[in-house]
Design a protein around this motif. Structure first.
Motif, PDB file in Angstrom:
ATOM      1  N   PRO B 186       0.917  -1.265   0.036  1.00  0.00           N
ATOM      2  CA  PRO B 186       0.030   0.009   0.116  1.00  0.00           C
ATOM      3  C   PRO B 186       0.978   1.182   0.104  1.00  0.00           C
ATOM      4  N   LYS B 187       0.409   2.058  -0.826  1.00  0.00           N
ATOM      5  CA  LYS B 187       1.257   3.407  -1.170  1.00  0.00           C
ATOM      6  C   LYS B 187       0.247   4.482  -0.933  1.00  0.00           C
ATOM      7  N   GLY B 188       0.807   5.525  -0.306  1.00  0.00           N
ATOM      8  CA  GLY B 188      -0.102   6.587  -0.227  1.00  0.00           C
ATOM      9  C   GLY B 188      -0.033   7.806  -1.360  1.00  0.00           C
ATOM     10  N   LEU B 189      -0.461   8.986  -1.058  1.00  0.00           N
ATOM     11  CA  LEU B 189      -0.524   9.782  -2.248  1.00  0.00           C
ATOM     12  C   LEU B 189       1.028  10.636  -2.507  1.00  0.00           C
ATOM     13  N   SER B 190       1.516  10.655  -3.672  1.00  0.00           N
ATOM     14  CA  SER B 190       2.807  11.384  -3.789  1.00  0.00           C
ATOM     15  C   SER B 190       2.391  12.756  -4.784  1.00  0.00           C
ATOM     16  N   VAL B 191       1.526  12.591  -5.677  1.00  0.00           N
ATOM     17  CA  VAL B 191       1.303  13.820  -6.373  1.00  0.00           C
ATOM     18  C   VAL B 191      -0.234  14.267  -6.380  1.00  0.00           C
ATOM     19  N   VAL B 192      -0.556  15.450  -6.185  1.00  0.00           N
ATOM     20  CA  VAL B 192      -1.960  15.776  -6.244  1.00  0.00           C
ATOM     21  C   VAL B 192      -1.992  17.052  -7.316  1.00  0.00           C
ATOM     22  N   VAL B 193      -3.017  16.992  -8.305  1.00  0.00           N
ATOM     23  CA  VAL B 193      -3.129  18.240  -9.095  1.00  0.00           C
ATOM     24  C   VAL B 193      -4.484  18.980  -8.631  1.00  0.00           C
ATOM     25  N   LEU B 194      -4.224  20.261  -8.439  1.00  0.00           N
ATOM     26  CA  LEU B 194      -5.543  20.839  -8.235  1.00  0.00           C
ATOM     27  C   LEU B 194      -5.692  21.792  -9.394  1.00  0.00           C
ATOM     28  N   ASP B 195      -6.948  22.030  -9.685  1.00  0.00           N
ATOM     29  CA  ASP B 195      -7.405  22.850 -10.685  1.00  0.00           C
ATOM     30  C   ASP B 195      -8.340  23.896 -10.398  1.00  0.00           C
ATOM     31  N   PRO B 196      -7.927  25.005 -10.208  1.00  0.00           N
ATOM     32  CA  PRO B 196      -8.753  26.454  -9.722  1.00  0.00           C
ATOM     33  C   PRO B 196      -9.618  26.571 -11.130  1.00  0.00           C
ATOM     34  N   GLY B 197     -10.798  26.566 -11.012  1.00  0.00           N
ATOM     35  CA  GLY B 197     -11.678  26.717 -12.233  1.00  0.00           C
ATOM     36  C   GLY B 197     -11.502  27.831 -12.995  1.00  0.00           C
ATOM     37  N   HIS B 198     -11.824  27.944 -14.321  1.00  0.00           N
ATOM     38  CA  HIS B 198     -11.940  29.037 -14.968  1.00  0.00           C
ATOM     39  C   HIS B 198     -10.680  29.903 -15.268  1.00  0.00           C
ATOM     40  N   GLY B 199     -10.711  31.263 -15.364  1.00  0.00           N
ATOM     41  CA  GLY B 199      -9.279  32.166 -15.203  1.00  0.00           C
ATOM     42  C   GLY B 199      -9.474  32.981 -16.774  1.00  0.00           C
ATOM     43  N   GLY B 200      -8.871  33.924 -16.672  1.00  0.00           N
ATOM     44  CA  GLY B 200      -8.852  34.749 -18.019  1.00  0.00           C
ATOM     45  C   GLY B 200     -10.143  35.188 -18.449  1.00  0.00           C
ATOM     46  N   ARG B 201     -10.476  34.865 -19.650  1.00  0.00           N
ATOM     47  CA  ARG B 201     -11.545  35.425 -20.110  1.00  0.00           C
ATOM     48  C   ARG B 201     -12.742  34.412 -19.355  1.00  0.00           C
ATOM     49  N   SER B 202     -12.370  33.482 -19.232  1.00  0.00           N
ATOM     50  CA  SER B 202     -13.833  32.718 -18.381  1.00  0.00           C
ATOM     51  C   SER B 202     -13.830  33.037 -16.938  1.00  0.00           C
ATOM     52  N   ILE B 203     -14.630  33.865 -16.468  1.00  0.00           N
ATOM     53  CA  ILE B 203     -14.559  34.447 -15.044  1.00  0.00           C
ATOM     54  C   ILE B 203     -15.549  33.662 -14.228  1.00  0.00           C
ATOM     55  N   GLY B 204     -16.293  32.844 -14.941  1.00  0.00           N
ATOM     56  CA  GLY B 204     -17.018  31.817 -13.926  1.00  0.00           C
ATOM     57  C   GLY B 204     -18.180  32.616 -13.431  1.00  0.00           C
ATOM     58  N   ALA B 205     -18.879  32.027 -12.106  1.00  0.00           N
ATOM     59  CA  ALA B 205     -19.854  32.731 -11.550  1.00  0.00           C
ATOM     60  C   ALA B 205     -19.501  34.239 -11.126  1.00  0.00           C
ATOM     61  N   GLN B 206     -20.433  35.014 -10.876  1.00  0.00           N
ATOM     62  CA  GLN B 206     -20.033  36.496 -10.370  1.00  0.00           C
ATOM     63  C   GLN B 206     -21.239  36.929  -9.243  1.00  0.00           C
TER      64      GLN B 206
END
Ligand SMILES: [Zn+2]
Lengths: 190, 420
Positions: B186-206
């Motif tokens: 058994p091996k734990g986590l070694s790499v986690v990728v986090l994805d902050p949504g939207h950005g730039g022209r895609s402002i997301g919710a307001q």
């Protein structure tokens, strides 16, 4: 006795002939992109009026919820286009919430071989409030309304400003034709 | 009932399906009960020899040796091209699909890695080998013998596109575990990728006071990154580190290329009604979307002879992309529940549950993946709270704890790794 047998044979042959004719008539149509020049289906001819169950959101924002309305059009495609416009107008009865921004325009609508292409103006992306599930409800209010009310529609492809889009407003996949999701009435995907 | 048939498959095909399914169900049983031979003899004009078996499958190395085949594996290790004097075909790892001359064929089971070698289902001998050798092949399982025809006698036939529909609806890559994975510590986590949504022209919710989803989620992602690096000592990669747009496929590709153990996309919620507030967490539905319908229509065209190299490649990419997340759905569901549990336990806001949804950013992720909506900025009260450092810190802390829960679950062997 003999007459009966002959009648039966004639009936069977007639049925087979009809079946073959039907196949030729309805089958063998090549799937392809919509072209407005193609002759309209039989069902598409003439003015028509229909009772339609429109799929809006409920007040919890988790489920789709039905509202019945009468819609008419000059042809089948015109009727379908008006149905989408009724969705954009929003609900009239309490307890239901709109799923699409009121500024959205239906630029065009094609219906071929069970697939409907709905071309919506960019307001559907730009004016959409955002949120993953709000977007799920927006997409499937259109898809479910068209598929569940019209027996000859199996799937719906949403276009934005005439083009295919990866998502409606940043979350939900609309890159291909979509089928109805009736479980959304209960707030679940399936 | 009437409804089902409308969005299900055409009725005429249902019977054929049932037949196929019963044949397929019978196959593995037959393979297990019979005394398995170790070799298959083959012979034909100017050729004879034997092939090694690996369990109830044929060993690829012995096939290559016997028929002078060459192979090349792609960098991601998920497909292999095999070339013989009669033609070539492409195998997809862990998949029963083989692609040759623009046509897909479905084998009775997936291509598997066994003890470092690749093994193929026996029906590859009649479905794939003829294309490679340019000879017809008839297999007699009873006598364990393969009769090959004259050179140039093979005529490749693509399978019924119905097979592909069946394939998509039942293949789960997690239905088996390769031998070497079973012995893994058994091996734990070694790499986690986090994805902050939207950005730039895609402002997301307001929000009504001007809060932007894209800013909020970046701030929370940065906090979470620090927590994870300090607390768990894992490597954390953000899909964006400032206010610019990154494509949805690119975000998933960043996670794949970093061989991440987890992918978490962080968003802020909104809806038409201002009253609604709370937390929601999502993972992908099994069929990445309903677009199989369109996809299989494309394949059907292909089966009718519409071919093109670039198109074919694009189609294959699309299939692999759509299938990627399917082997991790159990883990993704677990991850989503852990995230939701920690949020509703630690942070003020209502529990709006965990759901499956056809979210584009999660497709193509070759690891457990979830998308969390950290609160409604369309709700004026929650918008105010979301702007507070302390509230953001609580959310980041909760996400950290959820990831730690997952890490512990892996170490205790309670959560299985995916098959990747
Ligand atoms: Zn978002």
């Amino acid at each position: 006795m003999r007459k009966g047998v002959i009648t039966a044979v004639i009936l069977v042959v007639a049925a087979l002939a009809l079946l073959a004719l039907g196949r030729q008539w309805f089958g063998g149509k090549a799937p392809g992109p919509p072209s407005p020049e193609r002759p309209a289906d039989h069902a598409a001819a003439g003015p028509q009026t229909r009772q339609v169950d429109l799929y809006f959101a409920d007040v919890s924002g988790q489920r789709l919820s039905l509202e019945r309305r009468e819609v008419s059009g000059e042809s089948r495609e015109d009727l379908l286009l008006h149905v989408v416009e009724e969705l954009i107008k929003g609900p009239l009865e309490p307890g239901r919430v709109r799923t699409l921004p009121e500024t959205v325009q239906v630029r065009a609508l094609f219906h071929r071989d069970g697939t409907v292409w709905v071309d919506l103006g960019s307001a559907v992306r730009d004016e959409h409030p955002g949120g993953s599930w709000t977007e799920v409800l927006a997409v499937y209010s259109v898809v479910n309304t068209l598929v569940e009310n019209f027996g000859d529609i199996q799937q719906v492809q949403i276009l934005i400003d005439g083009s295919r889009s990866e998502t409606l407003a940043g979350h939900v996949d609309i890159s291909g034709p979509l089928r109805s999701r009736i479980q959304l009435l209960a707030g679940d995907w399936e | 009932m009437k409804r089902r048939s409308r969005y299900g498959i055409p009725r005429a095909r249902t019977a054929a399906w049932a037949l196929l399914a019963s044949v397929l169900l019978a196959l593995p049983a037959a393979g297990i009960s019979a005394d398995l031979p170790q070799m298959i003899r083959f012979s034909g004009p100017g050729i004879a020899g034997s092939l090694r078996l690996a369990g109830d499958m044929v060993d690829l190395a012995s096939l290559m040796e016997a028929f002078g085949l060459r192979s090349s594996m792609d960098l991601m290790g998920d497909r292999m091209d095999i070339v013989g004097e009669g033609g070539s075909c492409r195998l997809l790892m862990d998949s029963p699909l083989i692609l040759s001359r623009g046509l897909f064929t479905v084998l009775s089971g997936p291509v598997r890695s066994m003890g470092g070698n690749l093994a193929l289902p026996l029906d590859f001998l009649t479905k794939g080998l003829p294309t490679l050798t340019g000879r017809d092949a008839r297999f007699d399982p009873g006598a364990s013998s393969l009769a090959l025809g004259e050179k140039g006698s093979a005529s490749f036939k693509g399978s019924d596109p119905d097979d592909l529909v069946r394939y998509a609806s039942f293949i789960r890559r997690d239905q088996y575990v390769p031998e070497e994975k079973l012995r893994e510590e058994p091996k734990g986590l070694s790499v986690v990728v986090l994805d902050p949504g939207h950005g730039g022209r895609s402002i997301g919710a307001q929000g009504s006071t001007g809060t932007l989803e894209k800013d909020l989620v970046l701030s929370v992602s940065e906090k979470l990154k620090r927590e994870l690096e300090e607390g768990l000592g894992v490597k954390v990669v953000l899909t964006r580190t400032a206010d610019y747009y990154v494509g949805l496929k690119e975000r998933t590709a960043i996670a794949n290329n970093n061989r991440a153990d987890l992918f978490i996309s962080i968003h802020a919620n909104a809806t038409f009604r201002r009253e609604i507030e709370g937390f929601e967490t999502y993972y992908l539905n099994f069929r990445s979307s309903d677009k199989e319908a369109g996809r299989y229509a494309e394949m059907e065209n292909r089966a009718l002879g519409v071919k093109g190299g670039a198109d074919e490649e694009a189609l294959l990419e699309a299939i692999l992309w759509d299938m990627a997340q399917t082997s991790f759905l159990a883990q993704s569901s677990e991850l989503a529940s852990m995230v939701q549990d920690r949020l509703v336990k630690n942070v003020r806001g209502s529990d709006r549950g965990v759901r499956q949804a056809p979210l584009a950013v999660l497709m193509g992720a070759r690891m457990p993946a979830a998308l969390v909506e950290i609160g409604f900025i369309s709700n004026p009260e929650q918008e105010v709270r979301l702007n507070r450092e302390s509230y953001q810190a609580q959310i980041a802390r909760s996400l950290y704890e959820a990831i730690e829960d997952y890490h512990r679950g892996l170490l205790r062997g309670e959560i299985k790794r995916g098959t990747d």
